[in-house]
Design a protein around this motif. Structure first.
Motif, mmCIF file in Angstrom:
data_model
loop_
_atom_site.group_PDB
_atom_site.id
_atom_site.type_symbol
_atom_site.label_atom_id
_atom_site.label_comp_id
_atom_site.label_asym_id
_atom_site.label_seq_id
_atom_site.Cartn_x
_atom_site.Cartn_y
_atom_site.Cartn_z
ATOM 1 N N TYR A 17 -5.311 -0.513 -24.314
ATOM 2 C CA TYR A 17 -3.973 -0.189 -24.907
ATOM 3 C C TYR A 17 -2.773 -0.934 -24.919
ATOM 4 C CZ TYR A 17 -7.077 2.422 -27.404
ATOM 5 O OH TYR A 17 -8.802 3.108 -28.880
ATOM 6 N N ASP A 18 -2.580 -1.063 -23.602
ATOM 7 C CA ASP A 18 -1.450 -1.599 -22.470
ATOM 8 C C ASP A 18 -1.214 -0.853 -21.971
ATOM 9 O OD1 ASP A 18 0.196 -3.716 -21.681
ATOM 10 O OD2 ASP A 18 1.341 -3.380 -23.721
ATOM 11 N N VAL A 19 -1.615 0.235 -21.322
ATOM 12 C CA VAL A 19 -1.298 1.202 -20.980
ATOM 13 C C VAL A 19 -1.117 1.159 -19.225
ATOM 14 C CG1 VAL A 19 -1.252 3.838 -20.544
ATOM 15 C CG2 VAL A 19 -1.070 2.798 -22.270
ATOM 16 N N ARG A 20 0.052 1.615 -18.558
ATOM 17 C CA ARG A 20 0.251 1.923 -16.580
ATOM 18 C C ARG A 20 -0.060 3.319 -16.079
ATOM 19 N NH1 ARG A 20 0.146 -2.500 -19.508
ATOM 20 N NH2 ARG A 20 2.885 -2.048 -19.934
ATOM 21 N N ALA A 21 -0.964 3.295 -15.508
ATOM 22 C CA ALA A 21 -1.171 4.845 -14.899
ATOM 23 C C ALA A 21 -1.456 4.683 -13.442
ATOM 24 C CB ALA A 21 -2.757 5.092 -15.512
ATOM 25 N N MET A 22 -2.139 5.625 -13.048
ATOM 26 C CA MET A 22 -1.770 5.943 -11.601
ATOM 27 C C MET A 22 -3.014 6.094 -10.862
ATOM 28 S SD MET A 22 2.056 8.017 -10.873
ATOM 29 C CE MET A 22 2.349 7.767 -9.052
ATOM 30 N N PHE A 23 -3.165 5.094 -9.527
ATOM 31 C CA PHE A 23 -4.684 5.407 -9.095
ATOM 32 C C PHE A 23 -4.007 6.026 -7.621
ATOM 33 C CE2 PHE A 23 -5.386 2.777 -12.747
ATOM 34 C CZ PHE A 23 -6.730 3.361 -13.350
ATOM 35 N N PHE A 24 -4.627 7.432 -7.979
ATOM 36 C CA PHE A 24 -4.642 7.464 -5.866
ATOM 37 C C PHE A 24 -6.323 7.474 -5.157
ATOM 38 C CE2 PHE A 24 -0.712 10.181 -7.531
ATOM 39 C CZ PHE A 24 -0.125 9.895 -6.956
ATOM 40 N N VAL A 25 -5.990 6.619 -4.073
ATOM 41 C CA VAL A 25 -7.129 6.365 -3.996
ATOM 42 C C VAL A 25 -7.643 6.679 -2.479
ATOM 43 C CG1 VAL A 25 -7.290 3.921 -5.573
ATOM 44 C CG2 VAL A 25 -6.163 4.367 -2.983
ATOM 45 N N CYS A 26 -8.555 6.761 -2.293
ATOM 46 C CA CYS A 26 -9.340 6.709 -1.130
ATOM 47 C C CYS A 26 -9.619 6.083 0.019
ATOM 48 C CB CYS A 26 -10.651 7.990 -0.919
ATOM 49 S SG CYS A 26 -10.089 10.229 -1.655
ATOM 50 N N GLY A 27 -9.175 6.034 0.728
ATOM 51 C CA GLY A 27 -9.516 5.079 1.904
ATOM 52 C C GLY A 27 -10.737 4.372 1.747
ATOM 53 N N GLU A 28 -11.830 4.966 2.219
ATOM 54 C CA GLU A 28 -13.460 5.053 2.666
ATOM 55 C C GLU A 28 -13.421 4.260 1.426
ATOM 56 O OE1 GLU A 28 -15.427 8.403 3.701
ATOM 57 O OE2 GLU A 28 -14.422 9.926 2.002
ATOM 58 N N MET A 29 -12.984 4.944 -0.062
ATOM 59 C CA MET A 29 -13.757 4.048 -1.049
ATOM 60 C C MET A 29 -12.970 2.634 -1.651
ATOM 61 S SD MET A 29 -15.688 6.139 -2.618
ATOM 62 C CE MET A 29 -16.141 5.894 -3.976
ATOM 63 N N ALA A 30 -11.832 2.328 -1.393
ATOM 64 C CA ALA A 30 -10.992 1.328 -1.294
ATOM 65 C C ALA A 30 -11.048 0.579 -0.359
ATOM 66 C CB ALA A 30 -9.438 1.490 -1.430
ATOM 67 N N VAL A 31 -11.759 0.000 0.542
ATOM 68 C CA VAL A 31 -12.270 -0.582 1.945
ATOM 69 C C VAL A 31 -13.129 -1.133 1.750
ATOM 70 C CG1 VAL A 31 -13.623 1.159 3.218
ATOM 71 C CG2 VAL A 31 -12.345 -1.369 4.278
ATOM 72 N N ASP A 32 -14.106 -0.945 0.079
ATOM 73 C CA ASP A 32 -15.037 -1.790 -0.056
ATOM 74 C C ASP A 32 -15.028 -2.014 -1.361
ATOM 75 O OD1 ASP A 32 -16.997 -1.590 2.317
ATOM 76 O OD2 ASP A 32 -17.318 0.710 1.991
ATOM 77 N N HIS A 43 -0.387 -1.228 -13.159
ATOM 78 C CA HIS A 43 -0.666 0.341 -12.361
ATOM 79 C C HIS A 43 -0.169 0.192 -10.896
ATOM 80 C CE1 HIS A 43 -3.134 0.627 -15.297
ATOM 81 N NE2 HIS A 43 -4.233 -0.342 -15.305
ATOM 82 N N VAL A 44 0.027 1.822 -10.340
ATOM 83 C CA VAL A 44 0.786 2.195 -9.757
ATOM 84 C C VAL A 44 -0.392 2.563 -8.599
ATOM 85 C CG1 VAL A 44 2.463 3.866 -7.996
ATOM 86 C CG2 VAL A 44 3.338 2.638 -10.334
ATOM 87 N N VAL A 45 -0.024 2.145 -7.560
ATOM 88 C CA VAL A 45 -1.897 2.476 -6.715
ATOM 89 C C VAL A 45 -1.341 3.520 -5.082
ATOM 90 C CG1 VAL A 45 -3.552 1.843 -4.347
ATOM 91 C CG2 VAL A 45 -2.879 1.415 -6.863
ATOM 92 N N GLY A 46 -0.993 4.449 -5.254
ATOM 93 C CA GLY A 46 -0.831 5.755 -4.184
ATOM 94 C C GLY A 46 -1.971 5.940 -3.019
ATOM 95 N N ASN A 47 -2.014 7.351 -2.099
ATOM 96 C CA ASN A 47 -2.117 6.919 -1.115
ATOM 97 C C ASN A 47 -3.104 8.769 -1.259
ATOM 98 O OD1 ASN A 47 -3.160 8.631 1.342
ATOM 99 N ND2 ASN A 47 -1.741 6.476 2.701
ATOM 100 N N HIS A 48 -4.465 8.676 -1.238
ATOM 101 C CA HIS A 48 -5.065 9.647 -1.135
ATOM 102 C C HIS A 48 -5.849 9.973 -0.260
ATOM 103 C CE1 HIS A 48 -6.202 13.379 -3.686
ATOM 104 N NE2 HIS A 48 -7.138 12.823 -3.864
ATOM 105 N N THR A 49 -5.394 9.902 1.410
ATOM 106 C CA THR A 49 -6.193 10.271 2.746
ATOM 107 C C THR A 49 -7.352 8.847 2.562
ATOM 108 O OG1 THR A 49 -7.411 11.828 2.174
ATOM 109 C CG2 THR A 49 -4.943 12.577 2.626
ATOM 110 N N TRP A 50 -7.899 9.147 3.762
ATOM 111 C CA TRP A 50 -8.805 8.692 3.779
ATOM 112 C C TRP A 50 -10.701 8.877 3.650
ATOM 113 C CZ3 TRP A 50 -9.087 3.038 5.242
ATOM 114 C CH2 TRP A 50 -10.760 2.628 5.616
ATOM 115 N N THR A 51 -10.722 10.650 3.857
ATOM 116 C CA THR A 51 -11.957 11.286 3.411
ATOM 117 C C THR A 51 -11.609 11.554 2.649
ATOM 118 O OG1 THR A 51 -11.890 12.169 5.352
ATOM 119 C CG2 THR A 51 -12.514 10.034 5.741
#
Length: 282
Positions: free
Chosen positions: A120-135, A148-156
């Motif tokens: 649908y050609d839509v942009r969103a925001m993803f607040f990621v956790c570091g322990e998930m993002a690293v893998d 899309h915009v990626v935000g910080n949602h802490t590591w754990t």
């Protein structure tokens, strides 16, 4: 006579060396000049000593396109103000809304969400956790490519009020480092897990150049209430400036995936513009 001939030959050799030296210098200048005029008849293709120059990656077209017009361009000097409460809404013209997804990326659900947004050609925001993002750095790269915009949602995903100041900083810094490695730039937004904020979180987030963003409408999809319930909550809460909270990890998110397929086209048909916010630099 012989002496005069020898002097003449010596002068000729010296003159020839001077010409060659000038030509070599001109060739070096040509290699170091980035703005060589178009259509130049000669291009020096000789290899240069040292490591090969890395070709600059072409940024995503979406990353270059202003999406909302909030604030000045990203190149503006960034000095983040220390807030006392998070942003709950976005400002702007028309019926704009923001969709946000927390706790990922999860290879079981995030790819489906990305495909639906792309359809649908839509942009969103993803607040990621570091322990998930690293893998799952490939998914962060995909988010960057799609704008899309990626935000910080802490590591754990801890409650920040239960951590020391140094503990909060570590959770934020480690996650920001992973995001920058995979996404291509450090995060500009931060969201506290569980929506639990404290003074240290605001201060440390600002130190790292991040603005705090909460939400207006909570889909409560993490309770797995059923796809139709999630859809109804999002559609009933839709309004200009609204920030919607959903999740793409942290449990079984199949209902969240299916709900997005239903409410996204419905919101677009209702005239809503699903976008991402631009930073307001101080």
């Amino acid at each position: 006579m012989k002496k005069d001939q020898l002097l003449t030959r010596r002068r000729a050799l010296l003159a020839g060396a001077a010409v060659l030296g000038a030509a070599g210098a001109a060739g070096t200048a040509r290699l170091l000049t980035a703005d060589e005029p178009a259509g130049s008849p000669v291009r020096n293709t000789a290899p240069v000593a040292g490591p090969p120059v890395r070709r600059a990656l072409k940024p995503s077209a979406y990353r270059l396109r202003p999406l909302t017009g909030y604030g000045p361009p990203r190149s503006a000097p960034a000095r983040t103000v220390v807030r006392h409460e998070p942003f709950l809404r976005i400002s702007g013209r028309g019926r704009s809304m923001v969709l946000t997804f927390d706790d990922g990326p999860d290879p079981r659900y995030t790819p489906d969400i990305l495909r639906t947004l792309r359809e649908y050609d839509v942009r969103a925001m993803f607040f990621v956790c570091g322990e998930m993002a690293v893998d799952n750095k490939d998914l962060l790269s995909e988010m960057a490519d799609d704008g899309h915009v990626v935000g910080n949602h802490t590591w754990t995903h801890p409650r920040l009020t239960e951590l020391s100041r140094s503990g909060i900083r570590s959770e934020m810094e480690r996650t920001s480092e992973v995001i920058e490695q995979a996404y291509g730039e450090p995060p500009q937004w931060f969201r506290a897990p569980y929506g639990v904020w404290n003074r240290a979180a605001f201060q440390l987030g600002a130190d790292l150049g991040m603005e705090p963003l909460a939400w207006t409408v909570d889909s409560l999809d993490w309770t797995t209430p059923g796809t139709r319930t999630i859809v109804n909550r999002v559609e009933d809460g839709a309004a200009p400036g609204v920030v919607v909270l959903s999740h793409d990890a942290g449990g079984d998110r199949s209902q969240s995936v299916r709900a997005l397929r239903d409410y996204l086209p419905a919101l677009l048909d209702s005239g809503y513009h699903l976008t991402v916010p631009r930073r307001q630099f101080a």
